[in-house]
Design an enzyme around this catalytic site. Structure first.
Site, PDB file in Angstrom:
ATOM      1  N   HIS A   1      28.454  -1.034  48.374  1.00 30.17           N
ATOM      2  CA  HIS A   1      28.799  -1.942  47.252  1.00 30.17           C
ATOM      3  C   HIS A   1      29.209  -3.390  47.581  1.00 30.17           C
ATOM      4  CE1 HIS A   1      30.932  -2.574  43.301  1.00 30.17           C
ATOM      5  NE2 HIS A   1      31.633  -3.389  43.891  1.00 30.17           N
ATOM      6  N   GLU A   2      29.990  -3.310  48.666  1.00 26.36           N
ATOM      7  CA  GLU A   2      30.466  -4.670  49.074  1.00 26.36           C
ATOM      8  C   GLU A   2      29.491  -5.578  49.694  1.00 26.36           C
ATOM      9  OE1 GLU A   2      33.364  -5.725  48.058  1.00 26.36           O
ATOM     10  OE2 GLU A   2      33.914  -3.896  47.399  1.00 26.36           O
TER      11      GLU A   2
ATOM     12  N   HIS B   1      27.196  -7.303  47.319  1.00 26.79           N
ATOM     13  CA  HIS B   1      27.647  -8.472  46.676  1.00 26.79           C
ATOM     14  C   HIS B   1      27.205  -9.779  47.552  1.00 26.79           C
ATOM     15  CE1 HIS B   1      30.405  -7.295  43.591  1.00 26.79           C
ATOM     16  NE2 HIS B   1      31.214  -6.693  44.506  1.00 26.79           N
TER      17      HIS B   1
END
Length: 635
Positions: A430-431, A434
């Site tokens: 998820h990170e 980004h």
């Protein structure tokens, strides 16, 4: 200047360090007493998007063809908005799907209008596929501000930002050094991880007017801010962008979301030499024996500081990164070697997979050495394990291409013993995503294009989507539901409002749900829910490759899972700066048109329409209109 985008973490975190905690209704400066709610300073949505279908209705423009893709794009801007002053942004490239991505920045009196962009997507046939536009069309300033210089000096702007946002920066005795005609650096400050800078630029305001501002950039760790201070009034902040959204290897193998899904294995040389030809332990100039290489550098960061170069990282004999770990071990520092190794492994696999899908050097990926393949180097990802600056979260800071990304993985205290975010792959994916979305949307040189509330929400949704797609198991079907962050949060419900599901009784979210939501992680849950529908429609049509890498046929993944990941990624690069859901949907449709000639048009439309983003859906920040209709040819 940085186009940093703060990648939000799994949950809504203070400000924009994107992370994972419980959903909150505001985004405030991390760790600041009396923190300012940054949602009040978000950039308003101003972009329009002309899709491929709409371009076909404009034959005089759509058929325009002359010279290189840069010349085609430039001519389109001149024809679309005549007599405008603009400059070419130096981050144009042709992606691996054959689309030429070109971006322009509007200027006035030679000064950038920082939120006025025009992006043009030129197809393989040399014709314009689509374009996005947020150019300012209001009245121009009557005079060049550089002539009279009737604006505050940059030091006043820094003090104004510091006071308005309650930043922990001291500037007594600091001085200004010129970097260029419109940009300065502040020397002698304290409280920031690097010297703050300020750049004179215009901002197009929501009321249709233009404001001259100082864009003050301050990296204070958990928040990396671009604050637009009015250049006439040192107490007025117009907008704020936060860049932070927050050998052998013994690891949980790729595809396992967390320790509950399997056992650790010892993997030998797990890198892919097609995407990491220098391996994970070399940058082409130096060979490393620790968790450092061309794509990433991982270390223990217990004090939450920025001195990553000198922090501890495992450096085993014979490159055997094999360390004991069990979720029952306590305290967390007893297994720091395993934690750093896991974080390094997962992030490098993200690099390799995303590279295969199109996030390469030209597109602005994270590498020290780009090996002459385009883009800017010297920007691996700094990976901080067990970062001491926070708990119950993770975040990712995305500056523009050429500056390192930064991920912070925290300890979660919701269980006893505490749990380490490095071991939940879904959190790390998820990170890292980004970084992907912030570099693609707006182009490698502009990380400020996911700052509006709906585009910021999509940034969170893409992170969840890729993490969920990666964890799909061989026996999964469209009836399989997944929660986000369940293990680290010690909760079967995870950290989102609902599980990701194609069952409306399990997850009832639709486009108009956004009318009652004002927080990016909540809005992101709606977006990922839609993408999950599209994902399963494509899997049902094309099957599912359960291997760790896609198989391409004529440049197209031959299964539904990786095809969905590919066209969603291509859509990020096609869409305008700060897109809304409708525009991002159209960009995905255009990505499929370019990649497969629209072979999956109906599967994509049906997935979005089921969740209210069908034909007729309209964006309005306060009153979105939903639609379950699909095009006639898809009925």
């Amino acid at each position: 200047m940085h186009g940093l985008l703060l990648a939000a973490g799994l949950l809504s975190l203070p400000l924009h360090v994107l992370a994972h905690p419980q959903p909150s209704t505001s985004t405030s400066l991390a760790g600041r007493a009396g923190a300012v709610d940054l949602n009040e300073f978000r950039i308003a949505h101003r972009s329009s998007y002309t899709s491929h279908d709409e371009m076909k209705k404009l034959p005089s423009i759509a058929s325009f063809r002359q010279g290189t893709y840069l010349e085609v794009a430039t001519e389109l801007v001149k024809q679309t908005i005549p007599n405008m002053e603009f400059r070419l942004v130096d981050d144009h490239y042709v992606g691996d799907s054959g689309i030429g991505h070109v971006r322009f920045r509007q200027t006035m009196h030679g000064i950038d209008i920082d939120n006025s962009d025009f992006n043009v997507n030129v197809g393989k046939d040399g014709k314009v596929l689509s374009h996005g536009n947020s150019f300012y069309t209001g009245p121009a300033p009557s005079s060049n501000p550089m002539v009279k210089r009737d604006f505050i000096d940059p030091m006043q702007a820094l003090h104004g930002v510091r006071k308005a946002l309650n930043l922990p920066i001291k500037a007594d005795g600091a001085h200004v050094e010129d970097m260029s005609e419109h940009k300065v650096m502040f020397k002698g400050t304290s409280g920031a991880l690097s010297d703050p800078t300020a750049k004179l630029c215009y901002m197009a305001k929501e009321d249709g007017s233009l404001a001259l501002t100082w864009r003050v950039e301050t990296d204070i760790g958990d928040n990396w801010l671009l604050s637009y201070m009015d250049a006439k009034e040192s107490s007025k902040v117009h907008n704020v962008v936060d860049y932070v959204a927050h050998a052998t290897f013994q690891v949980y193998k790729w595809g396992l979301a967390d320790p509950t899904e399997g056992k650790r294995e010892i993997l030998t040389n797990p890198w892919n030499l097609k995407t990491s030809p220098l391996t994970w332990l070399s940058d082409g100039q130096n060979n490393f024996t620790a968790t450092r290489g061309n794509n990433a550098i991982a270390q223990y960061n217990p004090d939450g500081g920025n001195d990553y170069e000198n922090n501890y990282r495992p450096s085993p004999k014979n490159l055997k990164f094999e360390y004991p770990y069990s979720p029952d071990m306590n305290p967390p520092k007893t297994y720091i070697d395993a934690s750093v190794t896991e974080l390094f492994y997962t992030s490098n696999v993200c690099h390799d997979l995303y590279y295969m899908l199109g996030f390469n050097e030209k597109a602005g990926n994270f590498q020290v050495n780009n090996r002459g393949q385009g883009g800017k180097g010297n920007d691996f990802v700094i990976l901080n394990a067990q970062d001491g600056s926070g708990t119950n979260n993770a975040n990712f800071a995305t500056p523009p291409d050429g500056q390192p990304g930064r991920m912070r993985a925290y300890i979660w205290t919701r269980a006893n013993p505490p749990r380490d975010a490095s071991f939940e792959a879904g959190t790390i994916i998820h990170e890292y995503t980004h970084g992907l979305s912030n570099r693609l949307c707006g182009g490698p040189a502009n990380s400020r294009c996911l700052n509006a509330i709906e585009s910021g929400g999509m940034g969170e949704g893409w992170g969840d989507f890729y993490a969920t797609a990666v964890r799909l198991k061989p026996n999964d079907t469209r009836k399989t539901n997944y929660v986000k962050g369940g293990w680290v949060n010690n909760s079967p419900k995870g950290v989102r409002m609902y599980p990701y599901s194609t069952d409306m009784n399990v997850n009832p979210l639709v486009y108009t749900s956004n009318n009652k939501l004002n927080e990016v992680h909540a809005i992101g849950t709606v977006w990922c829910t839609m993408l999950y529908e599209v994902l399963w429609n494509l899997i049902d049509k094309h099957g599912k490759n359960d291997g760790p890498v896609p198989i391409f046929e004529n440049g197209v993944p031959n299964d539904g899972k990786y095809l969905a990941m590919k066209i969603v990624m291509d859509g990020m690069a096609i869409q305008p700066c700060n897109p809304n859901f409708v525009q991002a949907r159209d960009a995905i449709l255009d990505a499929d048109m370019n990649l497969t000639k629209g072979a999956n048009k109906c599967e994509i439309w049906k997935g979005f329409a089921k969740r209210g983003l069908g034909v007729g859906a309209k964006f309005d920040p306060k009153n979105r209109t939903g639609s379950t209709q699909v095009p006639n040819e898809c009925k």
